[in-house]
Enzyme design. Structure first.
Site, mmCIF file in Angstrom:
data_model
loop_
_atom_site.group_PDB
_atom_site.id
_atom_site.type_symbol
_atom_site.label_atom_id
_atom_site.label_comp_id
_atom_site.label_asym_id
_atom_site.label_seq_id
_atom_site.Cartn_x
_atom_site.Cartn_y
_atom_site.Cartn_z
ATOM 1 N N SER A 1 6.912 31.952 72.622
ATOM 2 C CA SER A 1 7.663 31.024 72.848
ATOM 3 C C SER A 1 9.103 30.944 71.615
ATOM 4 C CB SER A 1 7.219 29.818 72.382
ATOM 5 O OG SER A 1 7.221 28.599 73.350
ATOM 6 N N GLN B 1 2.276 32.064 68.462
ATOM 7 C CA GLN B 1 2.844 32.225 66.491
ATOM 8 C C GLN B 1 2.301 33.810 65.846
ATOM 9 O OE1 GLN B 1 2.393 29.346 65.200
ATOM 10 N NE2 GLN B 1 1.677 27.726 67.195
ATOM 11 N N THR C 1 3.399 28.412 78.079
ATOM 12 C CA THR C 1 2.424 27.333 79.055
ATOM 13 C C THR C 1 2.793 28.048 80.231
ATOM 14 O OG1 THR C 1 2.407 25.829 77.282
ATOM 15 C CG2 THR C 1 1.731 25.632 80.030
ATOM 16 N N ASN D 1 -3.125 29.445 66.117
ATOM 17 C CA ASN D 1 -1.948 28.246 65.513
ATOM 18 C C ASN D 1 -2.689 27.210 64.678
ATOM 19 O OD1 ASN D 1 -3.112 28.133 68.436
ATOM 20 N ND2 ASN D 1 -2.890 25.616 68.592
ATOM 21 N N HIS E 1 10.675 28.064 70.655
ATOM 22 C CA HIS E 1 10.723 27.214 69.937
ATOM 23 C C HIS E 1 9.808 27.580 68.347
ATOM 24 C CE1 HIS E 1 7.168 24.990 70.429
ATOM 25 N NE2 HIS E 1 7.338 25.712 71.436
ATOM 26 N N CYS F 1 -0.141 18.209 70.138
ATOM 27 C CA CYS F 1 -0.507 17.198 71.951
ATOM 28 C C CYS F 1 0.492 16.957 72.253
ATOM 29 C CB CYS F 1 -1.624 17.014 72.242
ATOM 30 S SG CYS F 1 -3.637 17.585 71.232
HETATM 31 N N1 PLP Z 1 0.239 29.615 72.675
HETATM 32 C C1 PLP Z 1 -0.005 28.922 71.575
HETATM 33 C C2 PLP Z 1 -0.615 29.951 70.063
HETATM 34 C C3 PLP Z 1 0.732 27.891 70.550
HETATM 35 O O1 PLP Z 1 0.851 27.844 69.491
HETATM 36 C C4 PLP Z 1 1.779 27.563 72.228
HETATM 37 C C5 PLP Z 1 2.351 25.495 71.504
HETATM 38 O O2 PLP Z 1 1.884 25.099 70.561
HETATM 39 C C6 PLP Z 1 1.457 27.623 73.183
HETATM 40 C C7 PLP Z 1 0.880 28.537 73.757
HETATM 41 C C8 PLP Z 1 2.102 26.937 74.333
HETATM 42 O O3 PLP Z 1 3.784 27.363 73.946
HETATM 43 P P1 PLP Z 1 5.052 26.458 74.890
HETATM 44 O O4 PLP Z 1 5.379 25.050 73.646
HETATM 45 O O5 PLP Z 1 6.162 27.518 74.673
HETATM 46 O O6 PLP Z 1 4.466 25.836 76.285
#
Ligand code: PLP
Length: 388
Positions: free
Chosen positions: A204, A184, A73, A156, A206, A331
Site C-alpha cells: 500500500s 507494514q 484492501t 500492523n 500510503h 478503523c
Molecule cells: N494490511 C495492513 C497490515 C495494514 O496495516 C493496512 C492498513 O492499515 C491494510 C492492509 C489496508 O491498507 P489500505 O488502507 O491500502 O487498504
C-alpha cells in the site's frame, strides 16, 4: 504538519514524502489517458510504467508482475478468491487460511464465503503458530480444492515480524498458495518475493510515504493469476479494469524508490529512537507492558498497555497533549474496540493496547517530549484495580 504536534502514527499512514509529492504534481499536469496511443497517452503510460518498475524493485519482482489497485484492501479482495487461472486453465481453491492477527482487509476473507475460511492461531509471543498451520493443512481433503494461506509479514499493531519464509515451505509442501500482506513490512525490511516464497504480495502506497488510494498486488510470476475483481476496459492486462490513477501511481513509484534507498541507515536511526522511547517509558512506568520486545519486531513500532489506562482514554489523553498515536488499529469509523491481535495472543484485551509508530522524520526531541507526555499520563491513571 503543525510543528507543535508529535506524529507517532506512521503505521496508520505515513506523511507524504517530498519525492512522491513532486512526482504527483508533475503527473497531475499530464492530460493523457495511459491507454491512449497518442503522444499525451504515451506520456501518461510512461509515468505508470516507471512507477511499476520502482514498485517492483522494492520487492525484488518483475515489473510485469505488479498490478496497481486503489488500496491494499482492494488487492486483498482481488487475490483472496476461490477462482484462479493457471495460464488458460481454471484452478479452484477450496479453502482460505488466515492468521488470527491479520488486518481486517485480509481477515474478512475477500471473496471466500465465511464457511470456507479457517483461522490460524498465533502463539503468546504474537508469532503465527506454524505447527498449527501444518496441522490445519494436513486436515484439508485434496478433493476440496487447494489451500490458499494468508500470513502478514509484519503485524500492523505490534510490529512483530512473522515467519513467512518458514510458512511458505509448509504451504508449498502441501501444494498450496501463499499470500503475504507486506503492507507494514515495505520500506522497513528488505523484501524479495522469491526469497520469501510468497506467491503474492500486497503493498500500500500510503504506508511507505506515498499517497493514500494507490496500492499493488504483486505476483511471483504471471502464469498463476486470480480472477479479476473489477472487470471492464481491460487495464492492467485485464487483471484490474478502470483508468489508472496516474498521479497516485506516480507518487507510489516515487515513494517506493525513496524507501528502497538507504534502508539500513534509516532503520538504525529509527531503531535508536524507538529504543530510547521504550527505555523512557519503562523508567516512567515500570508496569508498562511492551509487546513483542522479545521477538523480532520492525524498529519503528511500540505497542503497549498501561495497567489502569483504557486505550480509548489513553488515545484521547495523548491527543490532548499533542501526541498522535493509535489505539490498536485505526478503523474507518475511528472506533476503538478490544484489539483482536491482543486477544489472539491470549492477552486480556479489554482495555486495548496503544501503539506509537515512528518514521524517518521522527526526531530525538520528539521522543523526549513523548516520554514526558507518557510519564504525565502514566502518573494520572487510576490504579484502583478497575480500568480507568
Ligand atoms: N494490511 C495492513 C497490515 C495494514 O496495516 C493496512 C492498513 O492499515 C491494510 C492492509 C489496508 O491498507 P489500505 O488502507 O491500502 O487498504
Amino acid at each position: 504538519m503543525n510543528r507543535q504536534r508529535i506524529y507517532f502514527d506512521w503505521n496508520a499512514t505515513a506523511p507524504l514524502c517530498e519525492p512522491a509529492r513532486l512526482a504527483m504534481v508533475d503527473a497531475l499536469a499530464l492530460p493523457g489517458n495511459p491507454s491512449s496511443v497518442h503522444a499525451e497517452g504515451r506520456a501518461a503510460r510512461a509515468v505508470v510504467e516507471a512507477a511499476r518498475r520502482d514498485v517492483a524493485t522494492l520487492v525484488g519482482a518483475s515489473p510485469a508482475s505488479v498490478i496497481f489497485t486503489s488500496s491494499a484492501t482492494e488487492a486483498a479482495n482481488l487475490v483472496l478468491t476461490p477462482h484462479f487461472r493457471m495460464g488458460r486453465a481454471p484452478l479452484f481453491v477450496g479453502r482460505l487460511y488466515v492468521s488470527a492477527i491479520e488486518h481486517p482487509a485480509i481477515r474478512e476473507g475477500g471473496r471466500f464465503p465465511a464457511d470456507r475460511v479457517t483461522e490460524i492461531p498465533v502463539l503468546r509471543s504474537g508469532v503465527v503458530d506454524l505447527e498449527a498451520l501444518e496441522r490445519l493443512l494436513a486436515e484439508l481433503d485434496p478433493q476440496d480444492g487447494m489451500a490458499l494461506v494468508a500470513i502478514m509479514l509484519v503485524n500492523n499493531e505490534t510490529g512483530i515480524v512473522q515467519p513467512v519464509e518458514a510458512a511458505a515451505k509448509i504451504v508449498r509442501a502441501r501444494g498450496g498458495l501463499l499470500v503475504v500482506d507486506a503492507v507494514q513490512a515495505a520500506g522497513r525490511l528488505p523484501l524479495d518475493i522469491e526469497r520469501l516464497g510468497a506467491d503474492f504480495l500486497i503493498l500500500s502506497a500510503h504506508k511507505i510515504a506515498g499517497p493514500k488510494g494507490a496500492a499493488a498486488l504483486v505476483s511471483r510470476g504471471e502464469t498463476l493469476m486470480p480472477a479479476p475483481l473489477i472487470r471492464g476496459g481491460g487495464q492492467e492486462k485485464g487483471h484490474r479494469a478502470g483508468t489508472e490513477n496516474v498521479a497516485a501511481i506516480a507518487g507510489f513509484g516515487a515513494a517506493a524508490a525513496f524507501m528502497t534507498a538507504g534502508l539500513d541507515t534509516r532503520n538504525a536511526a529509527i531503531g535508536t529512537l524507538r529504543n530510547r522511547l521504550e527505555k523512557g517509558m519503562r523508567e516512567a512506568a515500570p508496569d508498562v507492558v511492551i509487546y513483542g520486545h522479545d521477538v523480532t519486531r520492525v524498529v519503528n513500532t511500540s505497542f503497549f498497555t498501561l495497567p489502569g489506562l483504557k486505550a480509548e482514554t489513553g488515545q484521547i489523553a495523548f491527543d490532548l497533549e499533542g501526541l498522535s498515536l493509535s489505539a490498536g488499529a485505526a478503523c474507518s469509523s475511528g472506533k476503538v474496540g478490544a484489539s483482536h491481535v491482543l486477544t489472539a495472543m491470549g492477552e486480556d484485551a479489554k482495555t486495548g493496547g496503544l501503539r506509537m509508530s515512528l518514521g524517518p522524520s521522527t526526531t530525538g526531541e520528539e521522543v523526549d517530549l513523548a516520554i514526558g507526555i507518557f510519564a504525565r499520563i502514566a502518573a494520572r491513571r487510576k490504579l484502583s484495580g478497575k480500568a480507568a
